[in-house]
Design an enzyme around this catalytic site. Structure first.
Site, PDB file in Angstrom:
ATOM      1  N   GLU A  69       0.830  -1.204   0.000  1.00 17.33           N
ATOM      2  CA  GLU A  69       0.000   0.000   0.000  1.00 17.33           C
ATOM      3  C   GLU A  69       0.866   1.256   0.000  1.00 17.33           C
ATOM      4  O   GLU A  69       1.971   1.268   0.550  1.00 17.33           O
ATOM      5  CB  GLU A  69      -0.919  -0.009   1.224  1.00 17.33           C
ATOM      6  CG  GLU A  69      -2.026  -1.035   1.072  1.00 17.33           C
ATOM      7  CD  GLU A  69      -2.822  -1.254   2.344  1.00 17.33           C
ATOM      8  OE1 GLU A  69      -4.015  -1.553   2.232  1.00 17.33           O
ATOM      9  OE2 GLU A  69      -2.273  -1.145   3.443  1.00 17.33           O
ATOM     10  N   CYS A 102       3.624   8.584   0.805  1.00 16.81           N
ATOM     11  CA  CYS A 102       4.214   7.695   1.812  1.00 16.81           C
ATOM     12  C   CYS A 102       4.440   6.331   1.152  1.00 16.81           C
ATOM     13  O   CYS A 102       3.475   5.645   0.799  1.00 16.81           O
ATOM     14  CB  CYS A 102       3.228   7.622   2.989  1.00 16.81           C
ATOM     15  SG  CYS A 102       3.713   6.497   4.279  1.00 16.81           S
ATOM     16  N   CYS A 128       6.933  -6.775   7.177  1.00 20.49           N
ATOM     17  CA  CYS A 128       8.098  -6.212   7.872  1.00 20.49           C
ATOM     18  C   CYS A 128       8.602  -7.243   8.873  1.00 20.49           C
ATOM     19  O   CYS A 128       7.808  -7.944   9.502  1.00 20.49           O
ATOM     20  CB  CYS A 128       7.725  -4.922   8.598  1.00 20.49           C
ATOM     21  SG  CYS A 128       9.156  -4.122   9.380  1.00 20.49           S
ATOM     22  N   CYS A 147       7.082  -4.936  15.383  1.00 18.95           N
ATOM     23  CA  CYS A 147       6.732  -3.999  16.460  1.00 18.95           C
ATOM     24  C   CYS A 147       5.329  -4.322  16.984  1.00 18.95           C
ATOM     25  O   CYS A 147       4.423  -4.623  16.199  1.00 18.95           O
ATOM     26  CB  CYS A 147       6.819  -2.560  15.962  1.00 18.95           C
ATOM     27  SG  CYS A 147       8.467  -2.149  15.396  1.00 18.95           S
ATOM     28  N   CYS A 178       2.087  -2.370  15.555  1.00 23.16           N
ATOM     29  CA  CYS A 178       1.995  -2.044  14.123  1.00 23.16           C
ATOM     30  C   CYS A 178       1.320  -3.153  13.334  1.00 23.16           C
ATOM     31  O   CYS A 178       1.688  -4.324  13.437  1.00 23.16           O
ATOM     32  CB  CYS A 178       3.410  -1.786  13.594  1.00 23.16           C
ATOM     33  SG  CYS A 178       3.489  -1.571  11.821  1.00 23.16           S
ATOM     34  N   CYS A 206      -0.777   6.022  10.076  1.00 21.01           N
ATOM     35  CA  CYS A 206       0.477   5.367  10.453  1.00 21.01           C
ATOM     36  C   CYS A 206       0.211   4.039  11.125  1.00 21.01           C
ATOM     37  O   CYS A 206      -0.547   3.977  12.092  1.00 21.01           O
ATOM     38  CB  CYS A 206       1.235   6.208  11.478  1.00 21.01           C
ATOM     39  SG  CYS A 206       2.001   7.617  10.790  1.00 21.01           S
TER      40      CYS A 206
HETATM   41  N1  SAH Z   1       9.436   1.011   9.607  1.00 22.76           N
HETATM   42  C1  SAH Z   1       9.649   2.376   9.736  1.00 22.76           C
HETATM   43  C2  SAH Z   1       8.712   3.193   8.849  1.00 22.76           C
HETATM   44  C3  SAH Z   1       7.300   2.721   8.720  1.00 22.76           C
HETATM   45  S1  SAH Z   1       6.265   2.910  10.119  1.00 22.76           S
HETATM   46  C4  SAH Z   1       9.540   2.811  11.191  1.00 22.76           C
HETATM   47  O1  SAH Z   1       9.093   2.006  12.005  1.00 22.76           O
HETATM   48  O2  SAH Z   1       9.932   3.927  11.506  1.00 22.76           O
HETATM   49  C5  SAH Z   1       5.997   4.693  10.149  1.00 22.76           C
HETATM   50  C6  SAH Z   1       5.686   5.232  11.535  1.00 22.76           C
HETATM   51  O3  SAH Z   1       4.389   4.771  11.955  1.00 22.76           O
HETATM   52  C7  SAH Z   1       6.675   4.800  12.602  1.00 22.76           C
HETATM   53  O4  SAH Z   1       7.054   5.882  13.429  1.00 22.76           O
HETATM   54  C8  SAH Z   1       5.862   3.795  13.386  1.00 22.76           C
HETATM   55  O5  SAH Z   1       6.337   3.635  14.684  1.00 22.76           O
HETATM   56  C9  SAH Z   1       4.474   4.396  13.310  1.00 22.76           C
HETATM   57  N2  SAH Z   1       3.403   3.463  13.648  1.00 22.76           N
HETATM   58  C10 SAH Z   1       3.350   2.130  13.437  1.00 22.76           C
HETATM   59  N3  SAH Z   1       2.191   1.621  13.911  1.00 22.76           N
HETATM   60  C11 SAH Z   1       1.499   2.654  14.453  1.00 22.76           C
HETATM   61  C12 SAH Z   1       0.228   2.775  15.074  1.00 22.76           C
HETATM   62  N4  SAH Z   1      -0.562   1.729  15.250  1.00 22.76           N
HETATM   63  N5  SAH Z   1      -0.177   4.001  15.468  1.00 22.76           N
HETATM   64  C13 SAH Z   1       0.615   5.093  15.261  1.00 22.76           C
HETATM   65  N6  SAH Z   1       1.827   5.028  14.673  1.00 22.76           N
HETATM   66  C14 SAH Z   1       2.266   3.836  14.280  1.00 22.76           C
HETATM   67 FE1  SF4 Z   2       8.094  -2.495  10.658  1.00 22.73          FE
HETATM   68 FE2  SF4 Z   2       5.840  -1.445  11.567  1.00 22.73          FE
HETATM   69 FE3  SF4 Z   2       7.965  -1.653  13.190  1.00 22.73          FE
HETATM   70 FE4  SF4 Z   2       7.991   0.122  11.170  1.00 22.73          FE
HETATM   71  S1  SF4 Z   2       6.615   0.144  12.940  1.00 22.73           S
HETATM   72  S2  SF4 Z   2       9.609  -1.294  11.754  1.00 22.73           S
HETATM   73  S3  SF4 Z   2       6.801  -1.011   9.631  1.00 22.73           S
HETATM   74  S4  SF4 Z   2       6.820  -3.357  12.267  1.00 22.73           S
END
Ligand code: SAH
Ligand code: SF4
Length: 331
Positions: free
Chosen positions: A77, A90, A97, A101, A104, A324
């Protein structure tokens, strides 16, 4: 290189680039005016196919989410985020991934594969095509953020190549200041970024000043703890040093206390830091909750006492699960 290899003038490569990225020619290049030999070289060696847009969803706030189908059927996406009449795009860098995390949606999907450089730049080209067809009165894309699905620094070579194309005068001609790579803190990639492309902005997903909390949110922190990551970020050659964005995900009752704000303030005080607070966006399968808007403002105020510029990322596209962390393309 390519021109030399095939005994063609060097200008051939820049002409192809211009066609593909600036003039936005679709499908194969417009072959007229080319020698027979040049045409053969194109046909035998180059592919101009772009990832196909499978599905487009628009939200009331004008955010657009694109579902791309890649050559092997995998899907990613891309999100187009409006700002007045301009846009930020974006981009995704991986299918799924590997960082896992806990907050996420992409992380929950697991890792499928890296995107190639052309799959990354292709998202941009297709989104630009969509914009000129569907919103011709709006301006062009202003910023590129590598904040879609995947950890960009875990796919360094392809991300670097794509950024070079965005920066190139023959490609998109964007300034480095218009491109931001967001990372969870994947140290080997961060080291390479510092040495190979420090002119492109970095955003570090900090989320906590405490390793114990970061370990829970971002499991890769157990391998590459915060102090090691900050050492690299702080070591950007000083001439090139510009503000680093620290993204701070706010989870209710987990990392949103006075103690959390003060530890973050102390950690970043004196650095060329800019904090972007991201209130948690709900995703299925987590216990986490979003703090109230008032609490987010309160937390911002606590950070500002440390004289660190702080903004709150406005939630865009959540109506279509494009905010995000909400991207997930598991079939
Ligand atoms: N992998 C990279 C970039 C993609 S995620 C990273 O982790 O930085 C982009 C941003 O969205 C990151 O700061 C991540 O921590 C945030 N993010 C992920 N899941 C989220 C959620 N459920 N609510 C708000 N931000 C989130
Ligand atoms: Fe991967 Fe999501 Fe963690 Fe970014 S926030 S590193 S996309 S698992």
């Amino acid at each position: 290189m390519f021109g030399r290899e095939h005994d063609l003038p060097l200008s051939f490569a820049s002409m192809l680039f211009n066609w593909h990225y600036k003039k936005n020619k679709r499908e194969t290049c417009d072959h007229h005016n080319l020698s027979k030999k040049a045409r053969m070289v194109i046909e035998e060696n180059l592919v101009f196919d772009l990832a196909q847009i499978d599905f487009v969803q628009t939200s009331q706030d004008k955010t657009v989410k694109f579902l791309f189908r890649l050559r092997d059927g995998e899907r990613v996406e891309t999100v187009l985020i409006p700002f007045q009449k301009k846009y930020t795009v974006c981009l995704s860098t991986q299918v799924g991934c590997a960082m896992n995390c806990s907050f996420c949606h992409t992380g929950q999907q697991g890792f499928r594969r890296n995107l190639t450089a052309d799959e990354i730049t292709g998202q941009f080209v297709q989104v630009q095509n969509w914009l000129s067809e569907n919103r011709p009165d709006d301006d062009r894309i202003l910023n590129i953020v590598y904040m879609g699905q995947g950890e960009p620094l875990h796919n360094f070579d392809a991300v670097k190549k794509s950024a070079e194309i965005f920066l190139s005068q023959h490609g998109i001609s964007l300034a480095g200041s218009k491109i931001t790579i967001s990372t969870s803190g994947y140290l080997p990639g961060l080291e390479r970024w510092k040495n190979e492309m420090p002119n492109v902005n970095i955003a570090l997903s900090l989320h906590s000043a405490f390793n114990e909390k970061r370990n829970i949110l971002i499991p890769i922190n157990r391998r590459f703890p915060l102090e090691q990551i900050l050492n690299v970020v702080d070591a950007i050659p000083s001439g090139k040093k510009r503000f680093v964005t620290y993204e701070y995900l706010l989870v209710k009752g987990f990392n949103d206390s006075v103690e959390d704000a003060e530890a973050t303030g102390r950690l970043l005080q004196g650095k060329k830091a800019y904090i972007n607070l991201i209130p948690f966006n709900p995703v299925p399968g987590t216990q986490y909750q979003r703090p109230t808007d008032d609490h987010v403002l309160y937390f911002k105020g606590l950070l500002e006492k440390f004289k660190i510029p702080t903004t709150i990322r406005t939630t865009k596209g959540d109506q279509i699960m494009a905010a995000c962390g909400q991207l997930n393309t598991r079939l």
